[in-house]
Design an enzyme around this catalytic site. Structure first.
Site, PDB file in Angstrom:
ATOM      1  N   TYR A   1       0.866  -1.185   0.000  1.00 32.87           N
ATOM      2  CA  TYR A   1       0.000   0.000   0.000  1.00 32.87           C
ATOM      3  C   TYR A   1       0.896   1.226   0.000  1.00 32.87           C
ATOM      4  CZ  TYR A   1      -3.407   3.436   1.721  1.00 32.87           C
ATOM      5  OH  TYR A   1      -4.221   4.534   1.876  1.00 32.87           O
TER       6      TYR A   1
ATOM      7  N   ASP B   1       9.332   2.773  -0.474  1.00 37.84           N
ATOM      8  CA  ASP B   1       8.296   3.439   0.317  1.00 37.84           C
ATOM      9  C   ASP B   1       8.562   3.092   1.779  1.00 37.84           C
ATOM     10  OD1 ASP B   1       6.127   4.277   1.710  1.00 37.84           O
ATOM     11  OD2 ASP B   1       4.630   3.470   0.324  1.00 37.84           O
TER      12      ASP B   1
ATOM     13  N   LYS C   1       4.870   9.134   8.817  1.00 36.98           N
ATOM     14  CA  LYS C   1       4.695   8.549  10.161  1.00 36.98           C
ATOM     15  C   LYS C   1       5.718   9.069  11.169  1.00 36.98           C
ATOM     16  CE  LYS C   1       2.163   4.576   8.375  1.00 36.98           C
ATOM     17  NZ  LYS C   1       0.784   4.697   8.791  1.00 36.98           N
TER      18      LYS C   1
HETATM   19  N1  HOZ Z   1      -3.816   2.926   6.178  1.00 39.67           N
HETATM   20  C1  HOZ Z   1      -3.450   3.005   7.542  1.00 39.67           C
HETATM   21  C2  HOZ Z   1      -2.787   1.798   8.035  1.00 39.67           C
HETATM   22  N2  HOZ Z   1      -1.880   1.184   7.190  1.00 39.67           N
HETATM   23  C3  HOZ Z   1      -4.631   3.303   8.424  1.00 39.67           C
HETATM   24  C4  HOZ Z   1      -4.697   4.727   8.686  1.00 39.67           C
HETATM   25  C5  HOZ Z   1      -5.749   5.157   9.710  1.00 39.67           C
HETATM   26  O1  HOZ Z   1      -6.819   4.616   9.760  1.00 39.67           O
HETATM   27  O2  HOZ Z   1      -5.432   6.060  10.433  1.00 39.67           O
END
Ligand code: HOZ
Length: 429
Positions: A142, A237, A265
């Site tokens: 992702y 990434d 992050k």
């Molecule tokens: N896509 C995020 C985890 N890989 C989740 C983000 C969220 O819900 O804050």
């Protein structure tokens, strides 16, 4: 009615699904999402006053735990001086210098406000630099929710059973090639048949959005060699792995130098910060120097950067990553021991401060193996742990995160909770 239920009901009237990011809705595991009110160290409290040992950590950024005093103080100081200027500030220089120092493949870096922005911009830059259109990604990885990357993606799409999104026109993704993670033979073939059109290969060096899948020995090296041979850019990434699996990210851990790196992050310490950077000759194709456009009003926001800089400073303490890695490994070992004591097929593994838990005997090495894990058992386990005061990611396809605030007491509590949770699964309670 309990606070979380009441708020969830209210939220659903005014927000799609009641949440601002899909995985949070608990759709995969069922039940009502917890509405959280505060956090301190490794613990979060919900609006009903219940406390939980937190292994989500805002999905990775909170490597020093919730509301670390140094980070909070830095944010307060920065906020008092002004929230945003839309003009260059010293903090941006400090952050850029730090990133270039700690991740040597980054010669220049541009700051943005999210991981999605970082990957989207890196792809545009790679296309502009190479003058090629195609990009390669791997199934289950992702890279944020930009159109071109939202194909067979992990995280929320996978959690909801829709890894490719509606609303993305086929023309937008006709240049996206999707291959199997941990299998470089597909890339070899793609380069052989259409290498001259491939601008970039983007990869999560440790996949953390289809649960955690570690790179097989030689996989990342093969990507590097093939990209070099065919003149495509290799994009790591590291939004999740950057400053999470070690100070220099996954690239330092595995000894690979990508052409571009995306970050997010941890570098925001819980505030919205992303970044993309890499080779100077590539970065200089960006506006205002070059023809690839990219911009953002809140890019390099001083308050967000204050949180990020304070967090990064904490990670530079001696033994920070040794201790974090050891704590994360211990969490995995204690969970596994508890499962096996109840005779449940289960394993767990960590890379630095991130971990995966799997309802199967060995850690998965591919997307297909991830899909073989028992998702229904995970959901039962998730709820049993929640009832015991341990907050795991509400999806079988997300990694878990440990912070430097997770000490022996929290890990002990987790192990005791897991023993009871696994026992309840065995009994079918
Ligand atoms: N896509 C995020 C985890 N890989 C989740 C983000 C969220 O819900 O804050």
């Amino acid at each position: 009615m309990k606070g979380s239920q009441r708020l969830f009901k209210q939220a659903q009237l005014v927000t799609p699904g009641g949440v601002n990011s899909p995985v949070r809705a608990f759709r995969a595991v069922g039940g009502t999402p917890l509405f959280l009110q505060r956090g301190k160290g490794a613990i979060v409290w919900d609006v009903d006053g219940a406390s939980y040992v937190d292994y989500v950590g805002s999905w990775g950024p909170l490597i020093a735990g919730h509301a670390h005093p140094d980070v909070v103080r830095a944010v307060e100081r920065a906020a008092a001086k002004g929230l945003s200027f839309g003009a260059p500030t010293e903090a941006e220089v400090e952050m850029a210098e730090l990133l270039c120092k700690l991740i040597p493949s980054i010669e220049q870096v541009r700051l943005v406000s999210s991981g999605t922005e970082a990957t989207m911009s890196a792809i545009r830059l790679a296309r502009g630099f190479t003058n090629r259109s195609k990009i390669v990604k791997f199934e289950g990885c992702y890279h944020g929710h930009a159109d071109a990357l939202l194909v067979k993606a992990g995280s929320g799409g996978l959690t909801l059973g829709q890894p490719s999104s509606a609303g993305v026109p086929p023309e937008t993704i006709q240049h996206t090639i999707v291959l199997d993670y941990n299998d470089e033979t597909g890339l070899q073939r793609s380069f052989e048949t259409g290498g001259a059109d491939i601008a970039a290969v983007i990869v999560e060096p440790v996949a953390g959005n289809m649960n955690l899948v570690a790179p097989r020995t030689g996989f990342l090296q093969a990507l590097r060699a093939l990209c070099t041979r065919y003149g495509a850019l290799l994009i790591f990434d590291e939004v999740m792995t950057g400053f999470r699996v070690g100070s220099g990210g996954a690239q330092a851990l595995y000894g690979i130098e990508p052409d571009l790196t995306t970050l997010g992050k941890v570098i925001g310490g819980g505030m919205p910060v992303g970044a993309f950077g890499g080779r100077r000759d590539v970065m200089q194709v960006l506006a205002p120097l070059g023809p690839v456009y990219q911009a953002g009003t809140l890019s390099g926001n001083p308050v967000a950067l204050a949180a990020g800089l304070a967090t990064l400073k904490l990670t530079q303490a001696p033994r920070f990553y040794d201790d974090l890695t050891a704590a994360t490994r211990l969490v995995c070992e204690r969970l596994t021991a508890a499962a096996h004591a109840s005779g449940i097929a289960f394993c767990a593994q960590n890379v630095g401060g991130m971990f995966g838990v799997y309802f199967r005997d060995t850690p998965p090495q591919s997307f297909a193996q991830v899909m073989q894990c028992n998702a229904a058992t995970f959901s039962a386990f998730f709820h049993a742990m929640l009832a015991e005061g341990v907050y795991l990611a509400p999806s079988a396809y997300e990694a878990g995160f440990v912070s430097s605030a997770h000490g022996p007491e929290e890990i002990e509590k987790t192990a005791a909770a897991a023993a009871r949770a696994f026992a309840s699964l065995k009994d079918g309670r």
